[in-house]
Design a protein around this motif. Sequence first.
Motif, mmCIF file in Angstrom:
data_model
loop_
_atom_site.group_PDB
_atom_site.id
_atom_site.type_symbol
_atom_site.label_atom_id
_atom_site.label_comp_id
_atom_site.label_asym_id
_atom_site.label_seq_id
_atom_site.Cartn_x
_atom_site.Cartn_y
_atom_site.Cartn_z
ATOM 1 N N PRO A 1 0.816 -1.219 0.000
ATOM 2 C CA PRO A 1 0.000 0.000 0.000
ATOM 3 C C PRO A 1 0.846 1.264 0.000
ATOM 4 N N VAL A 2 2.003 1.192 0.694
ATOM 5 C CA VAL A 2 2.851 2.379 0.758
ATOM 6 C C VAL A 2 3.422 2.683 -0.625
ATOM 7 N N ILE B 1 0.713 3.810 -3.968
ATOM 8 C CA ILE B 1 0.049 5.107 -4.102
ATOM 9 C C ILE B 1 0.987 6.156 -4.695
ATOM 10 N N ALA C 1 5.010 12.843 14.817
ATOM 11 C CA ALA C 1 4.276 11.974 13.893
ATOM 12 C C ALA C 1 2.850 11.749 14.388
ATOM 13 N N ALA D 1 -0.254 12.166 -0.050
ATOM 14 C CA ALA D 1 0.192 10.928 0.582
ATOM 15 C C ALA D 1 1.664 10.680 0.288
ATOM 16 N N MET E 1 3.704 12.777 2.430
ATOM 17 C CA MET E 1 3.701 12.278 3.807
ATOM 18 C C MET E 1 4.552 11.018 3.940
ATOM 19 N N ILE E 2 4.576 10.186 2.899
ATOM 20 C CA ILE E 2 5.421 8.982 2.943
ATOM 21 C C ILE E 2 6.898 9.388 2.985
ATOM 22 N N SER F 1 7.694 10.288 6.350
ATOM 23 C CA SER F 1 7.843 9.110 7.212
ATOM 24 C C SER F 1 9.216 8.490 7.038
ATOM 25 N N VAL F 2 9.670 8.410 5.766
ATOM 26 C CA VAL F 2 10.995 7.840 5.511
ATOM 27 C C VAL F 2 12.055 8.640 6.258
ATOM 28 N N LEU G 1 11.637 10.587 8.934
ATOM 29 C CA LEU G 1 11.508 10.382 10.374
ATOM 30 C C LEU G 1 12.124 9.055 10.773
ATOM 31 N N LEU G 2 11.802 7.998 9.984
ATOM 32 C CA LEU G 2 12.319 6.665 10.283
ATOM 33 C C LEU G 2 13.840 6.658 10.276
ATOM 34 N N LEU H 1 8.534 1.116 8.051
ATOM 35 C CA LEU H 1 8.061 2.208 7.194
ATOM 36 C C LEU H 1 6.533 2.314 7.227
ATOM 37 N N TRP I 1 5.465 3.956 10.405
ATOM 38 C CA TRP I 1 5.636 5.406 10.473
ATOM 39 C C TRP I 1 4.730 6.151 9.500
ATOM 40 N N THR I 2 4.143 5.442 8.552
ATOM 41 C CA THR I 2 3.328 6.117 7.549
ATOM 42 C C THR I 2 1.957 6.439 8.107
ATOM 43 N N VAL J 1 -2.979 7.830 4.975
ATOM 44 C CA VAL J 1 -2.325 7.463 3.721
ATOM 45 C C VAL J 1 -2.559 5.990 3.427
ATOM 46 N N ALA K 1 -4.655 4.238 0.439
ATOM 47 C CA ALA K 1 -3.999 3.263 -0.422
ATOM 48 C C ALA K 1 -4.811 1.977 -0.520
ATOM 49 N N TRP K 2 -5.402 1.562 0.596
ATOM 50 C CA TRP K 2 -6.190 0.326 0.543
ATOM 51 C C TRP K 2 -7.449 0.496 -0.289
ATOM 52 N N LEU L 1 -6.286 0.117 -3.770
ATOM 53 C CA LEU L 1 -5.933 -1.267 -4.096
ATOM 54 C C LEU L 1 -7.155 -2.172 -4.214
#
Lengths: 269, 415
Positions: free
Chosen positions: A31-32, A35, A205, A245, A248-249, A252-253, A255-256, B239, B242-243, B247, B251-252, B255
């Motif tokens: 899903p990540v 999108i 976050a 999105a 935002m991803i 997140s990357v 932040l991670l 990942l 943290w997302t 979002v 995405a789901w 999908l």
Amino acid sequence: MIQPYTSRLERIWFWAFRLFCGLVLIFLMLPVLVIIPLSFNSSSFLTYPLSGFSWQWYETIFSPGPWLESLKNSLIVAPLATLLAMIFGTLAAVGFNRAEFPGKNLLMALIISPMVAPLVIVAVGMYFFFAQVGLLNSYLGLVLAHAVLGVPFVVITVNATLQGFDTNQMRAGASLGANPVQVFFDIVLPQILPGVISGGLFAFATSFDEVVVALFIASPTERTLPIQMFSGIRENISPAIAAMATIMILMSVLLLLVVELLRRRSVRI
Amino acid sequence: MATQTMAPPPTTQTSLKTQLRRAERRRKLNAFLLVAPLALFLLVIFVFPIGSMLWRSVDNSELSQALPQTAQLLSAWDGQQPPSEAFYASLAQELKSALANGNIGSLGRRLTYEDPTLRTLVTQTIRKLPDTPETTWQQTFSTLNPRWAELSTWQALKKAAPTTTDRYLLASLDLERNAQGEITAVAPEKQVYIDVFLRTLAIAGAVTLICLIMGFPLAYLLATLPTGTSNLLMIFVLLPFWTSLLVRTAAWIVLLQSGGMVNTSLMGLGFISQPLELVFNRVGVLIAMVHILLPFMVLPLYSVMKGISPHYQRAAISLGAHPFKAFWQVYAPQTLAGVGAGTILVFIMALGYYITPALLGGPSDQMVSYYVAYYTNTTNNWGMAAALGSLLLIITLVLYMLYQRLVNQQTPNRR
């Protein structure tokens, strides 16, 4: 591990196990990843195959309008809530590690509880309370609410960092003439900073992704990014959502990566 | 002689003792003062709001606030004798003042719960009520609307008169009090909340089980692989973790929708001929919730498994146990603390879900949280919202205490 002497059944089991784990990992990541390409699609439908490359959805979200407005609001609320959570959380974690005192376990349970309390209950409670004290539909109300939700992360990470901290250093500092404030800023803080920052990033976050409480206590003026996403998904799901999105991803990357780097530096978290 | 020299002079001994005790007390006070700001902050912004919301689940002050004197008369009344002139006079006076100070709105809303027609009766009566009675107030009320002469009208008012009530809590368990005041089940066609709670528990349970089935093998793989590989694969867990939840929800939808990637690839591979309905129903809710909560299962399992030495399992195999048996009898029992922590954590978090079912589910997939939000925002029935919220909070708190006990038990063992 596969050895020359492993039986055939075990070999099948071994590969089946790996296949299963591979599928779970794909399930987690799909899903990540799926999108991101859609945000560059030139058609206004969120379906594959892509019809062509376009930046138009990024232009949509970065031109004046609800998306930019909500991004701005989130960028006001999240850092302030994070700062508040970091200050309160760090002080409390240092206190927890200084001495045993009655009711310590109960206090700890109280401080962690915003993490597990159903968000709707927190939201409704704050909605009524903020209405009475005039904090409803205000930035300050949102900041306070998000600070409550972020503070457990700061306490937990700083607490973990402090487990490896030798308190004799504080005595040494004091015996050399430093006052408690100097001891904290010159001796303690530099060593626990990775934990403080990690906790702060978690709190950031949390605020940046929090929608339930914000839905209840914010008016359209303080509409945060998650609220905008929520109503976007609910009303008409357009590639503008995919564009936001994607951003935002990326965040997140980032932040991670920072949290992982900090963890490498102080193994204790 | 020796004992005499060993013992320090008595005066310094006591003063040292008190000094130490004083220093220790100061340290404790210091520690407490550092925790106090946060504790105070949470008490004001978190505990007090939730507490006062819970109070609303038994709060019944609408009538006694709008009509204080009438409420007293009603409470003293046995409910059988025809109400005296004093009742009518007091009601006439207090209805006017309630209209003036704006209490009439909440009174009307409260009366609707007893009888939907009562609100209209009251509002119509206020509008036509004269300043002074023609003969008696009783006469005036009864001419305005004959229902004021009926005993049942006053009995309904009496039910709303006490300052606290258990009606909302009972209603959230599909119970009510009948005319005799006994607790009975509501009519079958009105029973909804037991179903909602069972549905919430069922969804949370299913999500937890699926997370365990998917998370256990993955955590085991990550814990047993060489560090480099496992760190790389860990990104796949971290990942998504943290997302943003929104979002992932978006995405789901992308999908799973009928023209989405899952359906088109399944059709392309010839597994199905028509698109499956995977979203806006229970399937979509379960898939997305498992995806969001899986890291919360994998991470505690991983940290427990990382601390288990592989030697025990190897020893069991070298002693002749089949590898499967060695796994189940030697390795798996050592992971139980992690399984317990992960399971309860995921279950607690799943219980309170609101956003994911609201966006990915249909009307029959909404959980308790949805009804709490619905009663707060849409119908303003705050008593009902608070009662449902209280029950949800109680279930959560009990499980949270269980979780705390599990986590506290496992920490000293590992050190």
